[in-house]
Design a protein around this motif. Structure first.
Motif, short mmCIF file in Angstrom:
data_model
loop_
_atom_site.label_atom_id
_atom_site.label_comp_id
_atom_site.label_asym_id
_atom_site.label_seq_id
_atom_site.Cartn_x
_atom_site.Cartn_y
_atom_site.Cartn_z
N PRO A 263 0.82 -1.23 0.00
CA PRO A 263 0.00 0.00 0.00
C PRO A 263 0.84 1.27 0.00
O PRO A 263 1.98 1.29 0.48
CB PRO A 263 -0.81 -0.12 1.30
N HIS A 264 0.25 2.33 -0.52
CA HIS A 264 0.81 3.67 -0.40
C HIS A 264 0.13 4.35 0.78
O HIS A 264 -1.10 4.45 0.82
CB HIS A 264 0.57 4.49 -1.66
N VAL A 265 0.92 4.82 1.72
CA VAL A 265 0.38 5.53 2.88
C VAL A 265 1.12 6.86 3.00
O VAL A 265 2.34 6.91 2.80
CB VAL A 265 0.56 4.70 4.17
N PHE A 266 0.38 7.89 3.34
CA PHE A 266 0.95 9.24 3.30
C PHE A 266 0.96 9.87 4.70
O PHE A 266 0.02 9.71 5.48
CB PHE A 266 0.16 10.12 2.34
N LEU A 267 2.04 10.61 4.95
CA LEU A 267 2.19 11.28 6.25
C LEU A 267 1.45 12.60 6.30
O LEU A 267 1.22 13.13 7.39
CB LEU A 267 3.68 11.53 6.53
N ASN A 268 1.10 13.15 5.15
CA ASN A 268 0.43 14.44 5.13
C ASN A 268 -0.96 14.30 4.51
O ASN A 268 -1.21 13.39 3.72
CB ASN A 268 1.26 15.45 4.33
N PHE A 304 -2.34 -4.81 -9.37
CA PHE A 304 -1.42 -4.28 -10.37
C PHE A 304 -0.41 -3.31 -9.76
O PHE A 304 -0.56 -2.84 -8.64
CB PHE A 304 -2.18 -3.64 -11.54
N PHE A 305 0.62 -3.03 -10.54
CA PHE A 305 1.72 -2.15 -10.17
C PHE A 305 1.20 -0.72 -10.03
O PHE A 305 0.55 -0.20 -10.93
CB PHE A 305 2.80 -2.25 -11.25
N CYS A 306 1.53 -0.08 -8.91
CA CYS A 306 1.03 1.27 -8.63
C CYS A 306 2.15 2.32 -8.66
O CYS A 306 2.01 3.39 -8.07
CB CYS A 306 0.32 1.30 -7.29
N GLY A 322 10.97 -4.44 -20.65
CA GLY A 322 11.12 -3.45 -19.60
C GLY A 322 9.80 -2.78 -19.24
O GLY A 322 8.71 -3.27 -19.54
N PHE A 323 9.91 -1.64 -18.57
CA PHE A 323 8.72 -0.89 -18.17
C PHE A 323 8.06 -0.29 -19.41
O PHE A 323 8.72 0.31 -20.25
CB PHE A 323 9.09 0.22 -17.19
N SER A 324 6.75 -0.45 -19.51
CA SER A 324 6.02 0.06 -20.68
C SER A 324 5.91 1.58 -20.62
O SER A 324 5.69 2.14 -19.55
CB SER A 324 4.62 -0.56 -20.72
N GLY A 325 6.05 2.21 -21.76
CA GLY A 325 6.02 3.66 -21.79
C GLY A 325 5.16 4.25 -22.88
O GLY A 325 5.36 5.40 -23.27
N VAL A 326 4.18 3.49 -23.37
CA VAL A 326 3.29 4.01 -24.41
C VAL A 326 2.37 5.08 -23.83
O VAL A 326 2.06 6.08 -24.49
CB VAL A 326 2.46 2.86 -25.03
N THR A 327 1.93 4.89 -22.57
CA THR A 327 1.03 5.84 -21.92
C THR A 327 1.77 6.54 -20.78
O THR A 327 2.92 6.22 -20.47
CB THR A 327 -0.21 5.13 -21.36
N ILE A 328 1.09 7.48 -20.12
CA ILE A 328 1.71 8.20 -19.02
C ILE A 328 1.47 7.53 -17.68
O ILE A 328 1.91 8.05 -16.65
CB ILE A 328 1.25 9.68 -18.98
N THR A 329 0.76 6.40 -17.67
CA THR A 329 0.66 5.59 -16.45
C THR A 329 1.38 4.27 -16.71
O THR A 329 0.76 3.25 -16.98
CB THR A 329 -0.82 5.35 -16.06
N GLU A 330 2.71 4.36 -16.64
CA GLU A 330 3.55 3.22 -16.98
C GLU A 330 3.36 2.05 -16.03
O GLU A 330 3.59 0.89 -16.39
CB GLU A 330 5.03 3.65 -16.99
N ASP A 331 2.89 2.31 -14.82
CA ASP A 331 2.76 1.25 -13.82
C ASP A 331 1.66 0.26 -14.19
O ASP A 331 1.89 -0.95 -14.33
CB ASP A 331 2.52 1.85 -12.43
N CYS A 332 0.43 0.76 -14.37
CA CYS A 332 -0.69 -0.12 -14.72
C CYS A 332 -0.47 -0.74 -16.10
O CYS A 332 -0.80 -1.92 -16.32
CB CYS A 332 -2.00 0.66 -14.68
N GLU A 333 0.10 0.02 -17.01
CA GLU A 333 0.35 -0.50 -18.36
C GLU A 333 1.33 -1.68 -18.32
O GLU A 333 1.14 -2.70 -19.00
CB GLU A 333 0.91 0.62 -19.24
N THR A 334 2.39 -1.55 -17.51
CA THR A 334 3.37 -2.63 -17.38
C THR A 334 2.72 -3.87 -16.78
O THR A 334 2.95 -5.00 -17.24
CB THR A 334 4.54 -2.17 -16.48
#
Length: 764
Positions: A263-268, A304-306, A322-334
Motif C-alpha cells: 500500500p501507499h500511505v501518506f504522512l500528510n 497491479f503495479f502502482c 522493460g517498463f512500458s512507456g506508451v502511456t503516461i501511467t507506466e505502472d498499470c500498463e506494465t
C-alpha cells in the motif's frame, strides 16, 4: 460431469432470477419488497458471520438494485415524441447504468478479498539480489537523502542490496539546455546529487535525454543494474526497515510471480483532508483501494503495479522489454502487459512506506488528471477486453480500474439534471411520488448499505461523491483531450513538499462558487414553484430533494477548495522511541513521540532543563536503536519551547539543524525502524462510520463550509483593494525597487499578484 452440472445449475438460477426480477408488481408491493430487503440485510449485518452471511447480504442487495434498474429501463424514460426530454433522459439513464456497472464489478471483485498470511523469515543465503530504484526529477536534497538512507537501512544482506538514484533532473539534455540558467541549475543538481550518493554509499545514475518520462528513467536503471529483483520507490516514498523481509520471499514461492505490491500511505493530508480537517480521524481516500480493492483483485491475480512501493522480477520485465512507456501511467500498463503474458502478482496488505501527497488543490488536480488520462490511454491503446492472455475476471478488473475514471460525466450529469425540470419543466425522469419512494429511495438506501458494508471502515458515507465532484469539474476536459488525441498527453511531475502560509481560496475555486450558486438558485426556484405555481405535481418535491442533496455536495466542495494554512512543511509520524538529549553539557533521557524530516517532539522522562536552558539551545539527540545498530551518529538539534498537551504533559520541540549525509541514517532509524508505526496510525482512524452519522457530518459540511469559503473570498477581495501601488521615482534605486518587490511578495496570494504587478509596472 460436475462442470456440466455446475453450468446447468447457474443457468437455472439465472433464469429464475431474471423471471423474478422482471415480474410486474404494484408500487405498494415493490415498497414492501424494498423495505423487507433493508430489514433482512440489517439483520444479516448485525447477526450474520462468515462467508455465507456476506454473500447473502450482497446477493439480496444486488437483487434490489437490479429491480430498480429494470424499472428505470422499462418505465421511466420520457416518450420519444418529447425529443428534448427523451434525449436528456437517455443521457441520465446512461449515467446511472455506468454507476450500476461499476457497482456490480466492484461487488464481483470485492466479494471475498484475499488476506495473505505473513511469510516466515528466509535465510540470508537464499535471498535474491535486489536493486532499489529511486527515480527523481526535481525533489529537494533532504527528501532524497531521507529516502536513500531509509532504503539503505532496510533489513537485508548488504552485499545483496544496491540503491540507485535515477536522476532525470540532471540529464545531459538538461545540462546542455539552451537557457543558461536552467543548464547551470541542472549541472549543479547533478554535482550535488553525485556527491550525496557517494557520501551515503548509493549509486548515482542519469541519462542522455528525458525520453519516455518515468518509464524511460526506470528502463535506464535496468540497463545499468543486475539485481534479480527490482524495487521501485518514488523519491518521496521512504521504506520502513522491514520492507524487504515482509515481501521479497514471495518470489521464491512462485516462479511466475512478477510483482509484489504494497500500500501507499501518506504522512500528510491531501487538500480535501486538510481543508475539511479530517486527516487524523477519517480514513484517507486511497485506503479503500489499497485495503479492500487491491485485496479483492489479488484473489483473481489482478492486483497491479502502482508505480512505487513495489518489487518486480527482472526476468519478467525483460520478457516484455522493460517498463512500458506508451502511456503516461507506466505502472498499470506494465502490469497489464505482464498479466497478459501469463505472469502473476501478489498484494501484501501491510503499509511499509511513508510518502507525501499533493498539498494544494491545484497540484492534486494535476496529479489526478494525469492518472485519468493515463488510464483512458490504456483503455484506448491496449484495451483489456481485447487483450490476449487475460482471464475474464482480470479483464473485468482492468476494465473497472480504467472506466472508473469516466466518473466526471455521470457526476456532472447528476449534479445538473434536476435543474432542467426546475427551471425549464423538461421531464427527463417519468415517475410519481409513490414510485420514487418505492423504487428510488429503497435503491439509494440499499446502495448505501452495500458500500458501507464493504468499505465502511475505510470510506465514510458520501466521501466518494465529494471526491468525484471536486475532480470531475476539471477531469472532464482531461478526458476529452485524450479522446481527441490518445498519444498526446505527457508525464508531469506532481509538486509536493509545499507549505501554505495563510488561508486563501484555491486558484481553481471559481467554478465551485458558480455551481453552488446555480444550485441554490435552483432550490429557491423549486420551492417557489411548488408553493405558488398552480398545477405543479409532487414530482417537484422529489426533484427539489435531489437538488438539495447536490447543494450539500457543492457546499462541502467549497470547503475543499478553501485552502487552510499549513505552515509546517514537514508532516509528522507518531513514534515511540527512547533516547537522550545532550544540551549545555547535560544529558537528559527523553521519550520521542513524533518525528518528521525537520524535527521531532520529545518528553523529558526524568528531569527537565530549566526555562533558561530551553529556548534555541543547540544539542545532540541520541536514539536507542531498534534491532541492528546502523550508525553511532547523533542528530544535531535546536531545543524549542515546550507546550502543555491535553494530558498535562509538556512536549518539547526539537528542530533538526542542517544534517550531513551520514546523519540521515540516524533520522531513517528514528522514523522508519518501527514497521508497526503506520499500521497503528491507520488503525486509529478506521472506526466504522455508520450511514446516519456519516450523513450528518456531510450535511454539516454542506451547510457550514460555504460560509468559510465566502469569508476567505471577502478577505482576499479586501486585501486586493488595499494593495499598495508604489510609484517609481528617478531617485529610487534599482536595489530599492527590488527590495520593495520582495516585501510585496510576503503578503497574501491575491495581494502578492496585485502588489507585485503594480510595482513591476511602475518600475518598467
Amino acid at each position: 460431469m460436475l462442470p456440466v452440472l455446475r453450468t446447468l445449475t447457474w443457468l437455472a438460477a439465472g433464469t429464475v432470477a431474471v423471471l423474478f426480477l422482471t415480474q410486474p408488481i404494484s408500487t405498494d408491493a415493490q415498497l414492501t419488497l424494498g423495505c423487507s430487503a433493508i430489514v433482512v440485510m440489517s439483520a444479516i449485518w448485525k447477526f450474520g458471520r462468515g462467508k455465507l452471511a456476506r454473500q447473502s447480504f450482497l446477493a439480496l442487495g444486488t437483487f434490489v438494485v437490479m429491480r430498480y434498474l429494470y424499472w428505470r429501463l422499462t418505465s421511466t424514460l420520457p416518450p420519444v415524441s418529447d425529443t428534448l426530454g427523451f434525449t436528456l433522459g437517455t443521457f441520465l439513464l446512461c449515467a446511472e447504468m455506468y454507476c450500476v456497472l461499476i457497482l456490480v464489478i466492484s461487488l464481483i471483485v470485492n466479494a471475498d478479498p484475499m488476506q495473505r498470511k505473513r511469510l516466515p523469515r528466509d535465510d540470508d543465503d537464499i535471498l535474491p539480489t535486489v536493486d532499489v530504484f529511486i527515480p527523481s526529477y526535481n525533489e529537494d536534497d533532504y527528501i532524497l537523502a531521507t529516502t536513500i538512507a531509509a532504503a539503505m537501512s532496510m533489513d537485508y544482506p548488504k552485499e545483496k542490496l544496491k540503491v540507485w538514484l535515477l536522476d532525470d533532473g540532471g540529464t545531459d539534455q538538461k545540462c546542455n539546455d539552451s537557457n543558461p540558467v536552467k543548464a547551470e541549475a541542472a549541472r549543479a543538481r547533478r554535482a550535488d546529487l553525485q556527491a550525496l550518493c557517494a557520501q551515503m554509499g548509493a549509486h548515482y545514475l542519469t541519462r542522455a535525454r528525458n525520453e519516455h518520462a518515468k518509464a524511460g528513467n526506470l528502463n535506464n536503471g535496468l540497463k545499468a543494474s543486475r539485481g534479480e529483483v527490482v524495487v521501485v520507490f518514488d523519491a518521496d516514498h521512504a521504506p520502513f526497515r522491514a520492507f524487504l523481509r515482509e515481501t521479497v520471499g514471495h518470489f521464491a514461492r512462485d516462479p511466475k510471480l512478477f510483482l509484489v505490491q504494497t500500500p501507499h500511505v501518506f504522512l500528510n493530508p491531501d487538500p480535501i483532508e486538510k481543508n475539511l480537517q479530517t486527516f487524523n480521524r477519517m480514513p484517507s481516500e486511497n485506503e479503500m483501494f489499497y485495503s479492500v480493492t487491491q485485496r479483492g483483485l489479488d484473489k483473481w491475480n489482478g492486483s497491479f503495479f502502482c508505480g512505487s512501493a513495489a518489487l518486480l522480477r527482472r526476468t519478467a520485465l525483460d520478457s516484455v522489454g522493460g517498463f512500458s512507456g506508451v502511456t503516461i501511467t507506466e505502472d498499470c500498463e506494465t502490469a497489464l502487459d505482464l498479466h497478459s503474458s501469463g505472469w502473476t502478482s501478489v498484494f501484501v496488505d501491510k503499509p511499509l512506506i511513508a510518502g507525501l501527497q499533493p498539498e494544494t488543490f491545484v497540484s492534486f488536480i494535476g496529479q489526478r488528471s494525469r492518472w485519468a488520462q493515463g488510464m483512458f490511454q490504456i483503455l484506448i491503446l491496449k484495451n483489456p477486453t481485447m487483450k490476449k492472455g487475460l482471464h475474464m475476471i482480470q479483464r473485468l478488473a482492468y476494465l473497472s480500474s480504467m472506466t472508473f475514471w469516466f466518473f466526471p460525466l455521470p457526476r456532472l450529469t447528476f449534479m445538473l439534471a434536476p435543474l432542467s425540470y426546475i427551471f425549464f419543466d423538461v421531464k427527463i425522469f417519468v415517475s410519481n411520488l409513490d414510485e420514487a419512494i418505492a423504487y428510488t429511495s429503497t435503491y439509494i438506501v440499499i446502495n448505501l448499505m452495500l458500500q458501507n458494508y464493504l468499505y465502511g471502515s475505510v470510506r465514510w458515507p458520501w466521501i466518494s461523491e465529494l471526491y468525484e465532484y471536486v475532480q470531475g469539474v476539471f477531469l472532464f476536459k482531461a478526458l476529452v483531450s485524450v479522446a481527441m488525441s490518445p498519444r498526446k498527453p505527457t508525464f508531469n511531475v506532481t509538486a509536493k513538499g509545499l507549505s501554505l502560509d495563510n488561508d486563501h481560496l484555491s486558484e481553481l475555486a471559481w467554478p465551485f462558487f458558480a455551481l453552488h450558486g446555480l444550485l441554490v438558485a435552483g432550490g429557491l426556484m423549486a420551492t417557489w414553484r411548488y408553493v405558488f405555481e398552480p398545477g405543479v405535481s409532487d414530482l417537484m418535491l422529489v426533484v427539489g430533494a435531489w437538488n438539495t442533496f447536490n447543494m450539500m455536495i457543492a457546499g462541502a466542495a467549497l470547503g475543499a477548495v478553501a485552502e487552510r494554512k499549513q505552515p509546517d512543511r514537514h508532516p509528522r509520524l507518531i513514534v515511540d522511541r527512547q533516547g537522550s538529549l545532550e544540551i549545555l553539557g547535560q544529558t537528559y533521557p527523553v521519550h520521542v513521540i513524533n518525528v518528521s524530516a525537520g524535527g521531532c517532539g520529545v518528553i523529558f522522562t526524568e528531569r527537565t532543563p530549566s526555562e533558561h536552558d530551553v529556548e534555541n539551545n543547540i544539542g545532540r539527540l541520541s536514539i536507542v536503536p531498534m534491532g541492528t545498530i546502523i550508525t553511532d551518529e547523533t542528530l544535531p538539534v535546536m531545543l524549542k519551547h515546550g507546550t502543555l498537551n491535553s494530558d498535562k504533559v509538556t512536549t518539547y520541540g526539537l528542530e533538526f539543524a542542517d544534517l550531513n549525509p551520514r546523519e540521515y541514517f540516524v533520522l531513517a532509524d528514528l522514523m522508519y525502524a518501527d514497521s508497526d508505526a503506520l499500521p497503528r496510525f491507520l488503525a486509529s482512524r478506521r472506526s466504522h462510520k455508520s450511514i446516519l452519522s456519516g450523513t450528518y457530518e456531510f450535511i454539516y459540511w454542506g451547510i457550514t463550509e460555504p460560509f468559510r469559503a465566502l469569508a476567505y473570498m471577502r478577505k482576499q477581495l479586501k486585501d486586493s483593494k488595499e494593495a499598495v501601488t508604489i510609484e517609481a521615482t528617478p531617485e529610487m534605486s534599482a536595489e530599492m525597487l527590488k527590495k520593495l518587490i520582495e516585501m510585496a511578495k510576503t503578503g497574501t496570494p491575491s495581494a502578492d499578484a496585485a502588489k507585485t504587478k503594480s510595482i513591476e509596472t511602475k518600475a518598467a
